[in-house]
Design a protein around this motif. Structure first.
Motif, PDB file in Angstrom:
ATOM      1  N   HIS A 263       0.850  -1.203   0.000  1.00 24.37           N
ATOM      2  CA  HIS A 263       0.000   0.000   0.000  1.00 24.37           C
ATOM      3  C   HIS A 263       0.881   1.246   0.000  1.00 24.37           C
ATOM      4  O   HIS A 263       2.097   1.136  -0.186  1.00 24.37           O
ATOM      5  CB  HIS A 263      -0.994  -0.034   1.161  1.00 24.37           C
ATOM      6  CG  HIS A 263      -0.371  -0.053   2.530  1.00 24.37           C
ATOM      7  ND1 HIS A 263       0.260  -1.164   3.046  1.00 24.37           N
ATOM      8  CD2 HIS A 263      -0.251   0.910   3.479  1.00 24.37           C
ATOM      9  CE1 HIS A 263       0.710  -0.893   4.255  1.00 24.37           C
ATOM     10  NE2 HIS A 263       0.439   0.362   4.542  1.00 24.37           N
TER      11      HIS A 263
ATOM     12  N   ASP B 259       1.735   3.602   2.279  1.00 22.67           N
ATOM     13  CA  ASP B 259       2.339   4.271   3.439  1.00 22.67           C
ATOM     14  C   ASP B 259       3.841   4.524   3.270  1.00 22.67           C
ATOM     15  O   ASP B 259       4.543   3.757   2.619  1.00 22.67           O
ATOM     16  CB  ASP B 259       2.071   3.448   4.701  1.00 22.67           C
ATOM     17  CG  ASP B 259       0.706   3.769   5.298  1.00 22.67           C
ATOM     18  OD1 ASP B 259       0.154   4.826   4.932  1.00 22.67           O
ATOM     19  OD2 ASP B 259       0.192   2.971   6.098  1.00 22.67           O
TER      20      ASP B 259
ATOM     21  N   ASP C 225       6.290   4.111   5.220  1.00 17.57           N
ATOM     22  CA  ASP C 225       7.216   3.088   5.731  1.00 17.57           C
ATOM     23  C   ASP C 225       7.453   1.994   4.683  1.00 17.57           C
ATOM     24  O   ASP C 225       8.201   1.036   4.931  1.00 17.57           O
ATOM     25  CB  ASP C 225       6.718   2.490   7.066  1.00 17.57           C
ATOM     26  CG  ASP C 225       5.370   1.815   6.957  1.00 17.57           C
ATOM     27  OD1 ASP C 225       4.622   2.110   6.013  1.00 17.57           O
ATOM     28  OD2 ASP C 225       5.060   0.975   7.830  1.00 17.57           O
TER      29      ASP C 225
ATOM     30  N   HIS D 173      -6.881  -2.008   6.526  1.00 21.55           N
ATOM     31  CA  HIS D 173      -5.844  -0.998   6.636  1.00 21.55           C
ATOM     32  C   HIS D 173      -6.059   0.048   5.534  1.00 21.55           C
ATOM     33  O   HIS D 173      -6.839   0.953   5.700  1.00 21.55           O
ATOM     34  CB  HIS D 173      -4.449  -1.632   6.556  1.00 21.55           C
ATOM     35  CG  HIS D 173      -3.335  -0.675   6.849  1.00 21.55           C
ATOM     36  ND1 HIS D 173      -3.239   0.024   8.017  1.00 21.55           N
ATOM     37  CD2 HIS D 173      -2.260  -0.287   6.108  1.00 21.55           C
ATOM     38  CE1 HIS D 173      -2.151   0.783   7.989  1.00 21.55           C
ATOM     39  NE2 HIS D 173      -1.553   0.618   6.842  1.00 21.55           N
TER      40      HIS D 173
ATOM     41  N   ASP E 134       0.244  -4.850   6.580  1.00 20.99           N
ATOM     42  CA  ASP E 134      -0.047  -4.319   7.918  1.00 20.99           C
ATOM     43  C   ASP E 134      -1.134  -5.104   8.653  1.00 20.99           C
ATOM     44  O   ASP E 134      -1.473  -4.767   9.789  1.00 20.99           O
ATOM     45  CB  ASP E 134      -0.433  -2.840   7.830  1.00 20.99           C
ATOM     46  CG  ASP E 134       0.808  -1.950   7.841  1.00 20.99           C
ATOM     47  OD1 ASP E 134       1.877  -2.433   8.241  1.00 20.99           O
ATOM     48  OD2 ASP E 134       0.704  -0.774   7.439  1.00 20.99           O
TER      49      ASP E 134
END
Ligand SMILES: [Fe+2]
Ligand SMILES: [Fe+2]
Lengths: 260, 264
Positions: free
Chosen positions: B75, B77, B79, B145, B164
């Motif tokens: 995805h 994000d 991180d 998420h 996640d």
């Protein structure tokens, strides 16, 4: 992150900040130019109130003064354009150099691991990993004679990418240096205009001293001119200092990448 | 940064990287996974830009950069996606796959490079690792998420990478594999209650995964579920009421006063 990388990174951030300072100062000059224009108009109005021939010479002097902002305007526009380009150029260079730093950091971690593994007394900090020449021969260094091919290949690959970025950054930083010297030339022109404004102010003061009345208002006008020119000078001097600092740091950064 | 082989059979293996003690404390710890299949490698959720040097240095212990053929981003994000341009700039042959929903957003992390992202369609994808590697499946996990989110199933290793989902904020000395599921819940619960918006989508994902029936579920944060703990984890998710957030009455009143002030 190693000491040499930390220093390199902080140097580059410093240049970026200086670029922003220079741009902000260039933008602030517009306000100063407007103030000077208003004052000159004010001088003409005051001189017009005096009927005598002295009034005529004051009108001429104030006329010169009011022409100054008109002459300065294109210089200011040029300076703003140059400093905007400079800030943009520094941003693009900064992003590319940040990539260089991240790869250098990965290289440094890998080198330390391999050196520790091979029980070498050398560490990554003993290599000039920012330097193109050093990067070119890094994987062939004798300390890596017994290192696995896989590791040597990986070191070679990261080094090659950094050589590419470094060469590209050099071109970008050359452009930045060029813009810095163009900005410095414009600033010199502007300083000369400030000097002329002050000179006009002194003449106005001399002419108005013969007046029987209105002396004080011309005195105030000249004081205002001097204040504005002082502001202009302070601003320009600060830009010149930032430019010199930026040039010095850029040259040392480029030296770290290029020298033997 | 530590790394360990979690699966190996012939020319096929999984390696996990994580527990980076050199990173800044405020940077959330992440697991990165590499699948090496017949000499070609796929990197799953490669971690953010802050830890890129450590991840790259650790990966080079196992594979050459040339061997990395595919990078998967579950995805959007940071991180995961903030380092993608650095990987591509390092080796231009790498193909990066991310949810189609996020390509335009992740492109903001281009860092001045030629940044090409391959979109994964909503229904998922069969993906071959390079020319010689095996095939993995990108399994939809939307709204579990992120609204554009995928898991990766590798049938050869029978491992599901869950991104996640199953993430846990664990202490640094926590074990690599979940040993006591009941005591692991406290590390996962808050993460799931806050970062998971849809009960319906979560239930569907659990059903999908039960059908797949993996032996290992490997999340992007925290410890890995194996064997019996996979089922315990799926059962736990099936009973989790996610996507709920209410402001306490008191806080609500205070904020109302503030909002009214803004309105004036
Ligand atoms: Fe996430
Ligand atoms: Fe995450």
């Amino acid at each position: 992150m190693s000491q040499q990388l930390t220093k390199y990174r902080s140097d580059i951030s410093q240049v970026f900040k200086l670029g922003v300072n220079i741009l902000n100062n260039a933008r602030a000059l517009k306000g100063i130019s407007l103030d000077l224009k208003l004052l000159a108009v004010n001088g003409i109005v005051q001189a017009g109130k005096i009927g005598s021939s002295q009034g005529q010479s004051l009108i001429t002097l104030s006329g010169f003064l009011s022409d100054l902002p008109i002459q300065i305007a294109p210089e200011l526009e040029d300076l703003e354009r140059i400093t905007t380009d400079l800030a943009r150029q520094l941003t693009v260079s900064l992003i590319s150099i940040i990539r260089f730093i991240f790869y250098s950091n990965a290289l440094s971690i890998s080198l330390d691991r391999l050196l520790i593994q091979s029980k070498s007394s050398f560490r990554a900090s003993d290599f000039k990993i920012l330097n193109i020449q050093e990067l070119t021969k890094l994987s062939k260094n004798d300390v890596f004679l017994k290192t696995r091919d896989l590791d040597k290949e990986n070191i070679e690959q990261i080094a090659q990418v950094n050589i590419g970025i470094s060469e590209n950054s050099r071109l970008m930083l050359d452009k930045a240096l060029d813009l810095l010297s163009k900005a410095a030339a414009k600033i010199e022109n502007l300083k000369r205009n400030g000097f002329i404004a002050n000179y006009m102010g002194s003449n106005i003061l001399i002419e108005s001293s013969y007046l029987t009345s209105d002396q004080q208002s011309f005195q105030a006008l000249v004081n205002n001119i001097r204040n504005i020119v002082n502001r202009l000078d302070t601003n320009l001097d600060s830009m010149i200092n930032s430019i010199k600092d930026a040039e010095n740091i850029l040259r040392s950064v480029m030296m770290a990448n290029q020298s033997n | 940064m530590k790394s360990e082989i979690i699966f190996e059979s012939g020319d096929h293996k999984w390696i996990v990287l994580g527990r980076d003690t050199s990173k800044k404390d405020e940077v959330i710890d992440t697991n990165e996974y590499i699948i090496v299949s017949n000499g070609e490698a796929m990197l799953l959720d490669p971690g953010g830009i802050e830890i890129f040097p450590s991840v790259l240095a650790e990966i080079t212990k196992y594979v050459s950069i040339e061997q990395i053929k595919v990078i998967f981003a579950s995805h959007q994000d940071p991180d995961i996606s903030s380092s993608l341009a650095m990987w591509l700039d390092l080796a231009k042959h790498i193909k990066i796959y991310c949810p189609w929903l996020w390509t335009g957003f992740i492109s903001h992390f281009g860092m001045g490079t030629d940044f090409i992202l391959n979109p994964i369609p909503d229904e998922g994808l069969e993906l071959k690792i390079g020319d010689k590697g095996s095939t993995v499946f990108l399994v939809p996990a939307h709204f579990c998420h992120s609204p554009g989110n995928f898991s990766v199933y590798d049938p050869k290793a029978n491992i599901l990478f869950s991104g996640d989902i199953g993430a846990a904020l664990i202490p640094n000395d926590a074990p690599l594999y979940v040993d006591d599921f009941a005591s692991h819940i406290k590390y996962m619960e808050k993460f799931h209650l806050r970062w998971m918006p849809s009960v319906g989508s979560l239930r569907q994902w659990v059903r999908r995964v039960r059908n797949i029936n993996p032996n290992i579920i490997a999340p992007q944060h925290g410890s890995i579920f194996v064997g019996e703990n996979v089922h315990k984890f799926l059962d736990w998710l099936d009973n989790l009421e996610v996507g709920k957030w209410e402001m306490g009455a008191e806080a609500s009143d205070i904020n109302k006063a503030v909002w009214m002030k803004w309105k004036k």
